[in-house]
Write a protein that holds these residues in place. Structure first.
Motif, short mmCIF file in Angstrom:
data_model
loop_
_atom_site.label_atom_id
_atom_site.label_comp_id
_atom_site.label_asym_id
_atom_site.label_seq_id
_atom_site.Cartn_x
_atom_site.Cartn_y
_atom_site.Cartn_z
N ARG A 124 0.82 -1.21 0.00
CA ARG A 124 0.00 0.00 0.00
C ARG A 124 0.85 1.26 0.00
O ARG A 124 0.55 2.23 -0.71
CB ARG A 124 -0.90 0.00 1.24
N LEU A 125 1.94 1.26 0.78
CA LEU A 125 2.79 2.45 0.91
C LEU A 125 3.94 2.47 -0.08
O LEU A 125 4.71 3.42 -0.12
CB LEU A 125 3.34 2.53 2.34
N LYS A 126 4.05 1.38 -0.87
CA LYS A 126 5.14 1.28 -1.85
C LYS A 126 6.51 1.51 -1.18
O LYS A 126 7.34 2.29 -1.67
CB LYS A 126 4.94 2.26 -3.01
N LEU A 127 6.71 0.83 -0.07
CA LEU A 127 7.94 0.98 0.70
C LEU A 127 8.66 -0.38 0.73
O LEU A 127 8.18 -1.34 1.32
CB LEU A 127 7.63 1.44 2.12
N PRO A 128 9.83 -0.49 0.07
CA PRO A 128 10.55 -1.77 0.04
C PRO A 128 10.93 -2.23 1.44
O PRO A 128 11.40 -1.45 2.26
CB PRO A 128 11.80 -1.44 -0.79
N PHE A 129 10.70 -3.50 1.70
CA PHE A 129 11.15 -4.03 2.98
C PHE A 129 11.65 -5.46 2.83
O PHE A 129 11.25 -6.19 1.92
CB PHE A 129 10.04 -3.91 4.03
N ILE A 130 12.55 -5.83 3.75
CA ILE A 130 13.22 -7.13 3.71
C ILE A 130 13.17 -7.73 5.12
O ILE A 130 13.46 -7.04 6.09
CB ILE A 130 14.69 -7.00 3.27
N THR A 131 12.81 -8.98 5.23
CA THR A 131 12.89 -9.65 6.52
C THR A 131 14.27 -10.29 6.68
O THR A 131 14.77 -10.93 5.76
CB THR A 131 11.81 -10.73 6.69
N PRO A 132 14.88 -10.15 7.86
CA PRO A 132 16.18 -10.76 8.10
C PRO A 132 16.09 -12.16 8.69
O PRO A 132 17.13 -12.77 8.94
CB PRO A 132 16.83 -9.80 9.09
N GLY A 133 14.86 -12.67 8.95
CA GLY A 133 14.84 -13.96 9.61
C GLY A 133 13.56 -14.76 9.54
O GLY A 133 13.54 -15.93 9.93
N ALA A 134 12.46 -14.17 9.08
CA ALA A 134 11.21 -14.94 8.97
C ALA A 134 11.36 -15.98 7.87
O ALA A 134 12.01 -15.73 6.85
CB ALA A 134 10.04 -14.01 8.67
N ALA A 135 10.74 -17.15 8.07
CA ALA A 135 11.00 -18.26 7.15
C ALA A 135 9.80 -18.71 6.33
O ALA A 135 9.98 -19.46 5.37
CB ALA A 135 11.53 -19.45 7.94
N SER A 136 8.60 -18.28 6.66
CA SER A 136 7.40 -18.83 6.02
C SER A 136 7.46 -18.76 4.50
O SER A 136 7.79 -17.72 3.92
CB SER A 136 6.16 -18.08 6.50
N ASN A 137 7.10 -19.87 3.87
CA ASN A 137 7.03 -19.90 2.41
C ASN A 137 6.06 -18.87 1.86
O ASN A 137 6.18 -18.41 0.72
CB ASN A 137 6.57 -21.28 1.93
N GLU A 138 5.03 -18.52 2.66
CA GLU A 138 3.98 -17.63 2.19
C GLU A 138 4.51 -16.23 1.85
O GLU A 138 3.91 -15.52 1.03
CB GLU A 138 2.87 -17.51 3.24
N ILE A 139 5.60 -15.83 2.45
CA ILE A 139 6.14 -14.48 2.20
C ILE A 139 6.51 -14.33 0.72
O ILE A 139 6.00 -13.44 0.04
CB ILE A 139 7.34 -14.19 3.13
N LYS A 151 5.50 -6.61 -4.97
CA LYS A 151 6.91 -6.64 -5.38
C LYS A 151 7.83 -5.89 -4.43
O LYS A 151 9.06 -6.04 -4.51
CB LYS A 151 7.05 -6.05 -6.79
N TYR A 152 7.29 -5.12 -3.49
CA TYR A 152 8.12 -4.35 -2.57
C TYR A 152 8.64 -5.20 -1.41
O TYR A 152 9.45 -4.73 -0.62
CB TYR A 152 7.34 -3.14 -2.05
N SER A 153 8.16 -6.45 -1.33
CA SER A 153 8.59 -7.36 -0.26
C SER A 153 9.73 -8.25 -0.73
O SER A 153 9.65 -8.85 -1.81
CB SER A 153 7.43 -8.26 0.18
N PHE A 154 10.77 -8.37 0.11
CA PHE A 154 11.90 -9.25 -0.17
C PHE A 154 12.14 -10.16 1.03
O PHE A 154 12.00 -9.75 2.17
CB PHE A 154 13.17 -8.45 -0.50
N HIS A 155 12.47 -11.40 0.72
CA HIS A 155 12.68 -12.41 1.74
C HIS A 155 14.18 -12.58 1.92
O HIS A 155 14.82 -13.35 1.20
CB HIS A 155 12.02 -13.71 1.29
#
Length: 421
Positions: A124-139, A151-155
């Motif tokens: 919604r906010l078009k703000l790129p973000f990356i998780t440093p440790g969450a593992a769920s395949n759903e991400i 597309k702004y989400s990175f695993h």
């Protein structure tokens, strides 16, 4: 005639003066823009064992970059928020990072439920973000299913599926081939990240030679593991394969106090932290756990120097999410440099092209046509696992041989199979 020439000269002087002022103003604006810091928000479980290293490692990376003059002259500014392990607090922090603190990117959480709650806000906010440790395949699956929106989400960590395969790869080498083990029981906490992990275990353990005798899932709030371990002992497996994180130290402490004669191997997030020995009063002796970077190992030339710098600054070695958070600050900054901009769409495009040697290995992301879009690639020459073991207060790498700095051993109460000839 002279008067006309004088007027013309005055007009020319005024025009040249105006142009000079305009050029100076533009140059000044460009200088200000160039000096504008790259703002990275870090939303983490600062009070949790596994989360404390995230903001610390991010700040260490920023300090190193800034000490060298920044990225193309732009300093890295880390803005931290303690989410208290709450999805609601994380969403509020994410909104603040976007609206008030004007963050250009966000590094957020090692808890899958939290990251999944943040994904819609990143879109919604078009703000790129990356998780440093969450593992769920759903991400990454969410990115694959609706790339234009998500597309702004990175695993920035490996999926549960990749982690289960990493555990199976190690188990085959050190337990099946090394100790002639044949059976296993899966023991995992009931959480978003362990559902695909357990499915991965059930698929890959038999393939490497370990028959699954039982599959136990328990609430992360469980405090009494004696009935669980009694049930496992009744099944008489050769090994317990784990998926534990949020439950804390209780499974490990009670495994030791109950003298369960079966080794534990798998994903144990808390065990990756240097403080885990103290937290369990040494009960973790002999526990096998997967990591992708660790102190004293040379996964890449950056691994050991980072671990030592972290310990020098903060007094202990980082947990697993510290390595990823440190790498993420570096490759976010590198992406900004390559994009020539902090524009979110340009930044996403640059992140997709990441090819960065970090502490974990060579960091690349799966593409939009891959199943796990924007997740870190797993495999030889990229990021691959290593099996660690707690021995006498130290975390030692025992597999693969290319990074090993110790040999597998177990406490006397453990029946650890028969060593291969």
């Amino acid at each position: 005639m002279l008067e006309c020439a004088s007027v013309a000269r005055r007009r020319l002087v005024r025009a040249l003066l105006g142009s000079t002022i305009l050029l100076a103003a533009n140059a000044s604006l460009s200088t200000v823009q160039a000096a504008d810091p790259i703002r990275i928000a870090v939303i983490a479980e600062a009070q949790a064992i596994a989360g404390a290293a995230i903001p610390q490692a991010a700040q260490l990376a920023a300090d190193e970059i800034n000490a060298k003059g920044g990225m193309d002259g732009r300093k890295i500014e880390i803005i931290t928020y303690d989410n208290k392990s709450s999805a609601a607090d994380s969403v509020r922090a994410f909104q603040r990072a976007a609206s008030e603190d004007k963050a250009h990117a966000v590094i957020a959480s090692y808890i899958s439920e939290v990251v999944l709650a943040l994904q819609p806000w990143s879109a919604r906010l078009k703000l790129p973000f990356i998780t440093p440790g969450a593992a769920s395949n759903e991400i990454p699956l969410n990115v694959h299913k609706d790339y234009a929106r998500n597309k702004y989400s990175f695993h920035g960590y490996l999926t549960s599926k990749a982690q289960s395969q990493a555990v199976c790869d190690a188990a085959k080498a050190i337990l099946v081939e090394g100790r002639q083990m044949k059976t296993a029981v899966i023991m995992s906490e009931d959480a978003a990240w362990t559902k695909p992990l357990d499915e991965g275990y059930k698929e890959c353990l038999p393939k490497v030679g370990l028959k699954v005798l039982d599959h136990i899932r328990f609430s992360p709030s469980t405090t009494d593991f004696n009935p669980i371990f009694s049930r496992i002992e009744g099944a008489k497996p050769d090994v317990i394969v784990t998926g534990i994180s949020h439950v804390g130290v209780q499974p490990t402490v009670q495994w030791r106090s109950q003298q369960v004669p079966i080794p534990m191997i798998g994903i144990a997030s808390q065990a990756t932290n240097a403080t885990f020995w103290k937290e369990t009063n040494g009960a973790t002796e002999g526990v096998l756990f997967e990591m992708f970077a660790a102190p004293g190992t040379n996964v890449t030339p950056k691994t050991a120097p980072f671990a030592e710098a972290f310990k020098a600054k903060y007094g202990s070695y980082p947990g697993y999410a510290g390595y990823t958070a440190y790498d993420e600050v570096y490759y976010i900054a590198d992406a900004v440099k390559r994009a020539g901009s902090t524009d979110p769409d340009k930044l996403v495009d640059a992140l997709e092209k990441t090819d960065w040697e970090g502490t974990l290995g060579r960091i690349q992301f799966y593409g939009k046509d891959d199943e796990f879009t924007h997740s870190i690639k797993y495999g030889p020459g990229l990021v691959s696992g290593m099996m660690m073991q707690w021995q006498d207060g130290k975390q030692l790498a025992i597999w693969p041989q290319t990074v090993a700095n110790g040999k597998m051993t177990f406490p006397s109460f453990i029946k650890a199979g028969t060593a291969a000839n």
